[in-house]
Design a protein around this motif. Structure first.
Motif, PDB file in Angstrom:
ATOM      1  N   GLU A   1      10.371   2.270   2.289  1.00  0.00           N
ATOM      2  CA  GLU A   1       9.646   2.284   1.009  1.00  0.00           C
ATOM      3  C   GLU A   1       9.068   0.911   0.668  1.00  0.00           C
ATOM      4  O   GLU A   1       7.968   0.803   0.126  1.00  0.00           O
ATOM      5  N   GLU A   2       9.815  -0.124   0.988  1.00  0.00           N
ATOM      6  CA  GLU A   2       9.356  -1.483   0.691  1.00  0.00           C
ATOM      7  C   GLU A   2       8.078  -1.812   1.461  1.00  0.00           C
ATOM      8  O   GLU A   2       7.170  -2.451   0.938  1.00  0.00           O
ATOM      9  N   ALA A   3       8.008  -1.368   2.706  1.00  0.00           N
ATOM     10  CA  ALA A   3       6.814  -1.611   3.518  1.00  0.00           C
ATOM     11  C   ALA A   3       5.614  -0.851   2.952  1.00  0.00           C
ATOM     12  O   ALA A   3       4.498  -1.381   2.921  1.00  0.00           O
ATOM     13  N   LEU A   4       5.847   0.370   2.499  1.00  0.00           N
ATOM     14  CA  LEU A   4       4.760   1.137   1.880  1.00  0.00           C
ATOM     15  C   LEU A   4       4.293   0.454   0.605  1.00  0.00           C
ATOM     16  O   LEU A   4       3.090   0.323   0.364  1.00  0.00           O
ATOM     17  N   GLU A   5       5.220  -0.001  -0.211  1.00  0.00           N
ATOM     18  CA  GLU A   5       4.848  -0.679  -1.451  1.00  0.00           C
ATOM     19  C   GLU A   5       4.073  -1.963  -1.155  1.00  0.00           C
ATOM     20  O   GLU A   5       3.087  -2.268  -1.834  1.00  0.00           O
ATOM     21  N   ALA A   6       4.488  -2.710  -0.135  1.00  0.00           N
ATOM     22  CA  ALA A   6       3.750  -3.922   0.256  1.00  0.00           C
ATOM     23  C   ALA A   6       2.332  -3.562   0.679  1.00  0.00           C
ATOM     24  O   ALA A   6       1.372  -4.265   0.342  1.00  0.00           O
ATOM     25  N   HIS A   7       2.189  -2.451   1.396  1.00  0.00           N
ATOM     26  CA  HIS A   7       0.866  -1.979   1.810  1.00  0.00           C
ATOM     27  C   HIS A   7       0.006  -1.649   0.583  1.00  0.00           C
ATOM     28  O   HIS A   7      -1.164  -2.020   0.516  1.00  0.00           O
ATOM     29  N   MET A   8       0.586  -0.939  -0.370  1.00  0.00           N
ATOM     30  CA  MET A   8      -0.171  -0.548  -1.562  1.00  0.00           C
ATOM     31  C   MET A   8      -0.591  -1.759  -2.398  1.00  0.00           C
ATOM     32  O   MET A   8      -1.599  -1.707  -3.092  1.00  0.00           O
ATOM     33  N   GLN A   9       0.150  -2.855  -2.312  1.00  0.00           N
ATOM     34  CA  GLN A   9      -0.171  -4.063  -3.067  1.00  0.00           C
ATOM     35  C   GLN A   9      -1.051  -5.045  -2.281  1.00  0.00           C
ATOM     36  O   GLN A   9      -1.518  -6.033  -2.844  1.00  0.00           O
ATOM     37  N   ALA A  10      -1.275  -4.765  -1.010  1.00  0.00           N
ATOM     38  CA  ALA A  10      -2.072  -5.674  -0.170  1.00  0.00           C
ATOM     39  C   ALA A  10      -3.526  -5.703  -0.641  1.00  0.00           C
ATOM     40  O   ALA A  10      -4.076  -4.695  -1.099  1.00  0.00           O
ATOM     41  N   ALA A  11      -4.147  -6.847  -0.502  1.00  0.00           N
ATOM     42  CA  ALA A  11      -5.528  -7.028  -0.958  1.00  0.00           C
ATOM     43  C   ALA A  11      -6.475  -6.038  -0.291  1.00  0.00           C
ATOM     44  O   ALA A  11      -7.343  -5.452  -0.955  1.00  0.00           O
TER      45      ALA A  11
END
Length: 96
Positions: free
Chosen positions: A63-73
């Motif tokens: 989930e953390e990796a998905l959230e990082a993806h969603m927040q990526a520029a």
């Protein structure tokens, strides 16, 4: 404890007349997303029977990796273009 992989399939509908622009944007999105440490798979396919419909297949380590993806520029930039809307979202796990 590690959280479980996040695997999903999303059906996207491209805005009318924006297919070429959408394809250019998602080609860039795929290239950048595949560089993310938590991304295991990120592919976008065009529906052969409907050129305005696309399928996103993604697998992130957790989930953390998905959230990082969603927040990526690069992700935010793609969404900000307003070229598509999600019409279906399915979270799934592999049958083993």
């Amino acid at each position: 404890m590690k959280s479980q992989k996040v695997e999903s399939t999303v059906i996207l509908r491209c805005k009318k007349g924006k297919t070429a622009e959408f394809k250019n944007a998602v080609i860039k999105l795929v290239k950048e997303t595949e560089k993310e440490l938590g991304c295991e798979l990120f592919r976008i396919f065009e529906n052969k029977d409907n050129s305005e419909e696309f399928v996103l297949w993604e697998i992130f380590k957790n989930e953390e990796a998905l959230e990082a993806h969603m927040q990526a520029a690069h992700t935010k930039e793609c969404f900000a273009l307003g070229l598509f809307e999600p019409i279906s979202f399915i979270r799934h796990i592999e049958v083993k």
